[in-house]
Design a protein around this motif. Structure first.
Motif, PDB file in Angstrom:
ATOM      1  N   ALA A  19      36.419  40.010  37.208  1.00  0.00           N
ATOM      2  CA  ALA A  19      37.678  39.922  37.987  1.00  0.00           C
ATOM      3  C   ALA A  19      38.318  40.349  37.918  1.00  0.00           C
ATOM      4  CB  ALA A  19      37.131  38.674  38.340  1.00  0.00           C
ATOM      5  N   ILE A  20      38.783  40.703  36.619  1.00  0.00           N
ATOM      6  CA  ILE A  20      39.844  41.358  36.109  1.00  0.00           C
ATOM      7  C   ILE A  20      39.569  43.443  35.870  1.00  0.00           C
ATOM      8  CG2 ILE A  20      41.331  42.025  34.263  1.00  0.00           C
ATOM      9  CD1 ILE A  20      41.464  38.667  34.294  1.00  0.00           C
ATOM     10  N   ALA A  21      38.900  43.544  35.391  1.00  0.00           N
ATOM     11  CA  ALA A  21      38.036  45.232  35.240  1.00  0.00           C
ATOM     12  C   ALA A  21      38.668  45.609  36.787  1.00  0.00           C
ATOM     13  CB  ALA A  21      37.397  45.008  34.388  1.00  0.00           C
ATOM     14  N   PRO A  26      42.923  52.017  41.116  1.00  0.00           N
ATOM     15  CA  PRO A  26      44.491  52.731  41.445  1.00  0.00           C
ATOM     16  C   PRO A  26      44.135  51.659  43.077  1.00  0.00           C
ATOM     17  CG  PRO A  26      43.585  54.054  41.037  1.00  0.00           C
ATOM     18  CD  PRO A  26      42.615  53.338  40.235  1.00  0.00           C
ATOM     19  N   ASP A  27      44.369  51.103  43.812  1.00  0.00           N
ATOM     20  CA  ASP A  27      44.621  50.717  45.540  1.00  0.00           C
ATOM     21  C   ASP A  27      43.567  49.625  45.008  1.00  0.00           C
ATOM     22  OD1 ASP A  27      46.791  52.349  45.960  1.00  0.00           O
ATOM     23  OD2 ASP A  27      44.994  53.947  47.241  1.00  0.00           O
ATOM     24  N   ALA A  28      43.211  48.824  43.924  1.00  0.00           N
ATOM     25  CA  ALA A  28      42.289  47.691  44.187  1.00  0.00           C
ATOM     26  C   ALA A  28      42.367  46.804  44.843  1.00  0.00           C
ATOM     27  CB  ALA A  28      41.556  47.915  42.563  1.00  0.00           C
ATOM     28  N   ILE A  29      43.813  46.560  44.668  1.00  0.00           N
ATOM     29  CA  ILE A  29      44.526  44.905  45.123  1.00  0.00           C
ATOM     30  C   ILE A  29      44.138  45.191  47.264  1.00  0.00           C
ATOM     31  CG2 ILE A  29      46.344  43.021  45.089  1.00  0.00           C
ATOM     32  CD1 ILE A  29      46.153  43.616  42.088  1.00  0.00           C
ATOM     33  N   LEU A  30      44.556  46.508  47.384  1.00  0.00           N
ATOM     34  CA  LEU A  30      45.002  46.228  48.784  1.00  0.00           C
ATOM     35  C   LEU A  30      43.743  46.627  49.365  1.00  0.00           C
ATOM     36  CD1 LEU A  30      46.257  47.216  50.915  1.00  0.00           C
ATOM     37  CD2 LEU A  30      46.184  49.749  49.955  1.00  0.00           C
ATOM     38  N   ALA A  31      42.635  47.179  48.900  1.00  0.00           N
ATOM     39  CA  ALA A  31      41.142  47.253  49.565  1.00  0.00           C
ATOM     40  C   ALA A  31      41.028  45.823  49.190  1.00  0.00           C
ATOM     41  CB  ALA A  31      40.021  47.994  48.715  1.00  0.00           C
ATOM     42  N   LEU A  32      41.400  44.856  47.724  1.00  0.00           N
ATOM     43  CA  LEU A  32      40.067  43.582  47.955  1.00  0.00           C
ATOM     44  C   LEU A  32      41.473  42.764  49.206  1.00  0.00           C
ATOM     45  CD1 LEU A  32      39.404  40.971  46.677  1.00  0.00           C
ATOM     46  CD2 LEU A  32      41.135  41.066  45.643  1.00  0.00           C
ATOM     47  N   LEU A  37      36.685  44.108  49.177  1.00  0.00           N
ATOM     48  CA  LEU A  37      36.408  44.649  47.569  1.00  0.00           C
ATOM     49  C   LEU A  37      36.852  44.144  46.765  1.00  0.00           C
ATOM     50  CD1 LEU A  37      36.311  48.615  49.094  1.00  0.00           C
ATOM     51  CD2 LEU A  37      34.375  47.516  49.837  1.00  0.00           C
ATOM     52  N   GLY A  38      35.771  43.514  45.797  1.00  0.00           N
ATOM     53  CA  GLY A  38      36.190  43.064  44.654  1.00  0.00           C
ATOM     54  C   GLY A  38      35.906  41.652  44.712  1.00  0.00           C
ATOM     55  N   GLY A  39      35.126  40.935  45.851  1.00  0.00           N
ATOM     56  CA  GLY A  39      35.360  39.397  45.826  1.00  0.00           C
ATOM     57  C   GLY A  39      34.693  38.939  45.474  1.00  0.00           C
ATOM     58  N   GLY A  40      33.520  40.128  45.111  1.00  0.00           N
ATOM     59  CA  GLY A  40      32.189  39.345  45.366  1.00  0.00           C
ATOM     60  C   GLY A  40      32.404  39.676  43.027  1.00  0.00           C
ATOM     61  N   ALA A  41      33.212  40.119  42.511  1.00  0.00           N
ATOM     62  CA  ALA A  41      33.305  39.843  41.001  1.00  0.00           C
ATOM     63  C   ALA A  41      34.002  39.126  40.678  1.00  0.00           C
ATOM     64  CB  ALA A  41      33.699  41.249  40.432  1.00  0.00           C
ATOM     65  N   ILE A  42      35.414  38.229  41.905  1.00  0.00           N
ATOM     66  CA  ILE A  42      36.026  37.149  42.027  1.00  0.00           C
ATOM     67  C   ILE A  42      35.219  36.165  41.672  1.00  0.00           C
ATOM     68  CG2 ILE A  42      37.347  35.287  43.112  1.00  0.00           C
ATOM     69  CD1 ILE A  42      39.055  38.278  43.393  1.00  0.00           C
ATOM     70  N   LEU A  76      24.521  29.948  44.930  1.00  0.00           N
ATOM     71  CA  LEU A  76      24.057  30.226  46.865  1.00  0.00           C
ATOM     72  C   LEU A  76      24.379  31.241  47.837  1.00  0.00           C
ATOM     73  CD1 LEU A  76      22.561  26.110  47.239  1.00  0.00           C
ATOM     74  CD2 LEU A  76      21.518  27.947  46.195  1.00  0.00           C
ATOM     75  N   GLY A  77      26.120  30.923  47.769  1.00  0.00           N
ATOM     76  CA  GLY A  77      26.780  31.962  48.918  1.00  0.00           C
ATOM     77  C   GLY A  77      26.166  33.834  47.974  1.00  0.00           C
ATOM     78  N   VAL A  78      26.064  33.658  46.594  1.00  0.00           N
ATOM     79  CA  VAL A  78      26.274  35.673  46.473  1.00  0.00           C
ATOM     80  C   VAL A  78      24.531  35.624  46.574  1.00  0.00           C
ATOM     81  CG1 VAL A  78      25.874  36.466  44.289  1.00  0.00           C
ATOM     82  CG2 VAL A  78      27.932  35.397  44.658  1.00  0.00           C
ATOM     83  N   THR A  79      23.614  34.443  46.052  1.00  0.00           N
ATOM     84  CA  THR A  79      21.952  35.136  46.648  1.00  0.00           C
ATOM     85  C   THR A  79      21.878  35.563  48.025  1.00  0.00           C
ATOM     86  OG1 THR A  79      22.213  33.138  44.562  1.00  0.00           O
ATOM     87  CG2 THR A  79      20.096  33.832  45.666  1.00  0.00           C
TER      88      THR A  79
END
Length: 162
Positions: A19-21, A26-32, A37-42, A76-79
């Motif tokens: 989740a951290i990587a 750059p601008d990853a938090i804004l995109a989240l 974007l990146g919510g799946g990693a979390i 189940l949600g990710v699946t």
């Protein structure tokens, strides 16, 4: 028994790197925050840590149940969202869609099981038990190929002769 070194339990948070990587870009938090974007990693990191804690057998039972239910729902949600990513090509009516769902489900489940290792209690072997197991293993006949198993010489003395 509480086991491991002083900082050994911090390995349970290792899936948080997933989740951290992505957030270091750059601008990853804004995109989240704006696009998700990146919510799946979390979600993957949370389900691994929570699922690992839930099946470890340590900690309060109520906390483990809550973590287990939340992790199962996340798995189940990710699946189920794998179908929304690729569209009709990965629908459940297609063989490829079922394969992708089964792959996602099994990989996430194995990830949660592997994440339970740092949370498990450490079992220390006593030197006497180790020696007994080694001597027992040496006296046990093994099969090295096709054919009958040869009993140890001590057992052959008591065998009847035909």
């Amino acid at each position: 028994m509480s086991g491991g070194g002083r900082r050994w339990r911090w390995l349970g948070a290792a899936p948080a790197a997933f989740a951290i990587a992505p957030m270091l870009l750059p601008d990853a938090i804004l995109a989240l925050l704006t696009q998700g974007l990146g919510g799946g990693a979390i979600a993957v990191a949370l389900l691994a840590i929570g699922g690992g804690f839930a099946i470890s057998g340590r900690g309060r039972l109520t906390a483990r149940i809550v973590c287990g239910v939340l992790s199962a729902l996340l798995i189940l949600g990710v699946t189920l969202t794998t179908f929304d990513i690729a569209g009709p090509r990965l629908a459940m009516t297609e063989a490829r869609g079922v394969w992708v769902a089964l792959l996602a489900f099994s990989l996430l489940t194995v990830f949660a099981i592997a994440s339970s290792i740092p949370f498990r209690p450490v079992v220390e072997a006593h030197p006497d038990e180790v020696r007994d197991a080694e001597s027992e293993q040496r006296n046990t006949p093994t099969r090295s190929g096709p054919g009958p198993t040869v009993p140890p010489p001590s057992a052959m003395k008591s065998m009847p002769v035909e």
